[in-house]
Design a protein around this motif. Structure first.
Motif, PDB file in Angstrom:
ATOM      1  N   HIS A 277      38.390 -11.349-106.083  1.00  0.00           N
ATOM      2  CA  HIS A 277      37.218 -11.185-105.237  1.00  0.00           C
ATOM      3  C   HIS A 277      36.055 -11.966-105.835  1.00  0.00           C
ATOM      4  N   LEU A 278      35.131 -12.388-104.966  1.00  0.00           N
ATOM      5  CA  LEU A 278      34.031 -13.237-105.401  1.00  0.00           C
ATOM      6  C   LEU A 278      32.740 -12.802-104.712  1.00  0.00           C
ATOM      7  N   VAL A 279      31.656 -12.800-105.473  1.00  0.00           N
ATOM      8  CA  VAL A 279      30.318 -12.537-104.944  1.00  0.00           C
ATOM      9  C   VAL A 279      29.442 -13.727-105.328  1.00  0.00           C
ATOM     10  N   LEU A 280      28.694 -14.250-104.365  1.00  0.00           N
ATOM     11  CA  LEU A 280      27.790 -15.373-104.605  1.00  0.00           C
ATOM     12  C   LEU A 280      26.358 -14.873-104.584  1.00  0.00           C
ATOM     13  N   VAL A 281      25.585 -15.262-105.595  1.00  0.00           N
ATOM     14  CA  VAL A 281      24.176 -14.888-105.683  1.00  0.00           C
ATOM     15  C   VAL A 281      23.390 -16.163-105.964  1.00  0.00           C
ATOM     16  N   ALA A 282      22.525 -16.543-105.034  1.00  0.00           N
ATOM     17  CA  ALA A 282      21.758 -17.776-105.192  1.00  0.00           C
ATOM     18  C   ALA A 282      20.582 -17.768-104.219  1.00  0.00           C
ATOM     19  N   PRO A 283      19.562 -18.594-104.509  1.00  0.00           N
ATOM     20  CA  PRO A 283      18.488 -18.747-103.525  1.00  0.00           C
ATOM     21  C   PRO A 283      19.063 -19.295-102.219  1.00  0.00           C
ATOM     22  N   PRO A 284      18.442 -19.024-101.091  1.00  0.00           N
ATOM     23  CA  PRO A 284      19.031 -19.366 -99.791  1.00  0.00           C
ATOM     24  C   PRO A 284      19.531 -20.810 -99.654  1.00  0.00           C
ATOM     25  N   ARG A 285      18.745 -21.798-100.059  1.00  0.00           N
ATOM     26  CA  ARG A 285      19.161 -23.197 -99.894  1.00  0.00           C
ATOM     27  C   ARG A 285      20.409 -23.507-100.722  1.00  0.00           C
ATOM     28  N   PHE A 286      20.408 -23.073-101.993  1.00  0.00           N
ATOM     29  CA  PHE A 286      21.564 -23.349-102.843  1.00  0.00           C
ATOM     30  C   PHE A 286      22.774 -22.523-102.402  1.00  0.00           C
ATOM     31  N   LEU A 287      22.535 -21.341-101.892  1.00  0.00           N
ATOM     32  CA  LEU A 287      23.631 -20.531-101.358  1.00  0.00           C
ATOM     33  C   LEU A 287      24.337 -21.284-100.230  1.00  0.00           C
TER      34      LEU A 287
ATOM     35  N   SER B 178      37.507 -17.189 -98.207  1.00  0.00           N
ATOM     36  CA  SER B 178      38.099 -15.928 -97.759  1.00  0.00           C
ATOM     37  C   SER B 178      38.020 -14.838 -98.828  1.00  0.00           C
ATOM     38  N   ARG B 179      37.695 -15.198-100.055  1.00  0.00           N
ATOM     39  CA  ARG B 179      37.594 -14.245-101.155  1.00  0.00           C
ATOM     40  C   ARG B 179      36.169 -13.745-101.379  1.00  0.00           C
ATOM     41  N   VAL B 180      35.205 -14.327-100.665  1.00  0.00           N
ATOM     42  CA  VAL B 180      33.808 -13.930-100.841  1.00  0.00           C
ATOM     43  C   VAL B 180      33.578 -12.581-100.164  1.00  0.00           C
ATOM     44  N   LEU B 181      33.211 -11.612-100.972  1.00  0.00           N
ATOM     45  CA  LEU B 181      32.940 -10.264-100.466  1.00  0.00           C
ATOM     46  C   LEU B 181      31.506 -10.110-100.014  1.00  0.00           C
ATOM     47  N   ALA B 182      30.605 -10.798-100.706  1.00  0.00           N
ATOM     48  CA  ALA B 182      29.182 -10.663-100.397  1.00  0.00           C
ATOM     49  C   ALA B 182      28.449 -11.901-100.869  1.00  0.00           C
ATOM     50  N   SER B 183      27.350 -12.192-100.181  1.00  0.00           N
ATOM     51  CA  SER B 183      26.425 -13.242-100.578  1.00  0.00           C
ATOM     52  C   SER B 183      25.048 -12.606-100.668  1.00  0.00           C
TER      53      SER B 183
ATOM     54  N   LEU C 243      26.530 -23.909-101.789  1.00  0.00           N
ATOM     55  CA  LEU C 243      27.759 -23.298-102.315  1.00  0.00           C
ATOM     56  C   LEU C 243      28.751 -23.019-101.195  1.00  0.00           C
ATOM     57  N   ARG C 244      28.265 -22.432-100.117  1.00  0.00           N
ATOM     58  CA  ARG C 244      29.163 -22.127 -98.991  1.00  0.00           C
ATOM     59  C   ARG C 244      29.801 -23.393 -98.438  1.00  0.00           C
ATOM     60  N   ASP C 245      29.014 -24.474 -98.359  1.00  0.00           N
ATOM     61  CA  ASP C 245      29.552 -25.748 -97.869  1.00  0.00           C
ATOM     62  C   ASP C 245      30.638 -26.289 -98.790  1.00  0.00           C
ATOM     63  N   ALA C 246      30.529 -26.015-100.098  1.00  0.00           N
ATOM     64  CA  ALA C 246      31.466 -26.568-101.077  1.00  0.00           C
ATOM     65  C   ALA C 246      32.734 -25.727-101.241  1.00  0.00           C
ATOM     66  N   LEU C 247      32.728 -24.499-100.734  1.00  0.00           N
ATOM     67  CA  LEU C 247      33.915 -23.641-100.865  1.00  0.00           C
ATOM     68  C   LEU C 247      35.032 -24.116 -99.949  1.00  0.00           C
ATOM     69  N   ASP C 248      36.244 -24.127-100.476  1.00  0.00           N
ATOM     70  CA  ASP C 248      37.378 -24.389 -99.593  1.00  0.00           C
ATOM     71  C   ASP C 248      37.703 -23.083 -98.849  1.00  0.00           C
ATOM     72  N   HIS C 249      38.584 -23.184 -97.873  1.00  0.00           N
ATOM     73  CA  HIS C 249      38.915 -22.025 -97.030  1.00  0.00           C
ATOM     74  C   HIS C 249      39.458 -20.860 -97.865  1.00  0.00           C
ATOM     75  N   GLN C 250      40.294 -21.172 -98.842  1.00  0.00           N
ATOM     76  CA  GLN C 250      40.912 -20.125 -99.663  1.00  0.00           C
ATOM     77  C   GLN C 250      39.856 -19.336-100.438  1.00  0.00           C
ATOM     78  N   LEU C 251      38.919 -20.040-101.082  1.00  0.00           N
ATOM     79  CA  LEU C 251      37.867 -19.342-101.817  1.00  0.00           C
ATOM     80  C   LEU C 251      36.899 -18.626-100.877  1.00  0.00           C
TER      81      LEU C 251
ATOM     82  N   ARG D 132      25.975 -31.671-105.654  1.00  0.00           N
ATOM     83  CA  ARG D 132      26.951 -32.072-106.667  1.00  0.00           C
ATOM     84  C   ARG D 132      27.247 -30.901-107.605  1.00  0.00           C
ATOM     85  N   PHE D 133      26.194 -30.202-108.042  1.00  0.00           N
ATOM     86  CA  PHE D 133      26.377 -29.049-108.919  1.00  0.00           C
ATOM     87  C   PHE D 133      27.144 -27.940-108.201  1.00  0.00           C
ATOM     88  N   ALA D 134      26.829 -27.682-106.947  1.00  0.00           N
ATOM     89  CA  ALA D 134      27.553 -26.670-106.173  1.00  0.00           C
ATOM     90  C   ALA D 134      29.035 -27.019-106.087  1.00  0.00           C
ATOM     91  N   ALA D 135      29.347 -28.289-105.878  1.00  0.00           N
ATOM     92  CA  ALA D 135      30.745 -28.728-105.806  1.00  0.00           C
ATOM     93  C   ALA D 135      31.443 -28.527-107.151  1.00  0.00           C
TER      94      ALA D 135
END
Length: 151
Positions: A100-110, A123-128, A113-121, A80-83
């Motif tokens: 551009h977007l960079v995601l930094v999180a522990p593996p499970r929460f990462l 595509s903006r992720v440069l790094a995790s 986050l990836r599951d909650a991203l729409d296709h448009q966002l 819910r928080f990730a969404a």
């Protein structure tokens, strides 16, 4: 290049806290934009359940037993928080706050986050980066763990 094309947002998060940072340019220093908390994720799992699990009859006999929830309440709160975080990112992206977007999180929460991203966002992720940096005290400490350059 427009302002947004040079702007990178970095989301540093775990299941209970998130910090949004911004960097101008590939090697720019980080500026903390927002600090968000999700207190429900800090509650014990049994406190997240609205009610006790239901009761069921055994298929053979008249014995009753408790039914276990099929979804871990801690994971449900984290999802819910990730969404919520991704909705906030989507809103700011649509307002041209970053490109551009960079995601930094522990593996499970990462993963949440990836599951909650729409296709448009997505595509903006440069790094995790699969680290928990939510407790870092300064943006410089966070920056030291990010890819250099960011894009």
């Amino acid at each position: 290049m427009t302002h947004a094309e040079q702007t990178v947002w970095i989301l540093v998060a775990d299941a209970a806290r998130a910090r949004f940072y911004q960097a101008q340019g590939a090697r720019g220093p980080l500026l903390e934009l927002e600090d968000a908390v999700h207190p429900a994720s800090r509650l014990p799992g049994h406190e997240l359940l609205a009610d006790r699990p239901g009761r069921a009859l055994d298929s053979h006999g008249e014995h009753r037993h408790g039914m276990e929830p099929t979804i871990d309440p801690k994971d449900e709160e984290a999802r819910r928080f990730a969404a919520e975080l991704c909705a906030r990112l989507r809103e700011r992206y649509q307002a041209h706050a970053f490109n551009h977007l960079v995601l930094v999180a522990p593996p499970r929460f990462l993963g949440f986050l990836r599951d909650a991203l729409d296709h448009q966002l997505a595509s903006r992720v440069l790094a995790s980066v699969d680290l928990d940096l939510t407790h870092c005290t300064t943006p410089d400490v966070v920056r030291a763990h990010l890819p250099d350059p960011l894009y």
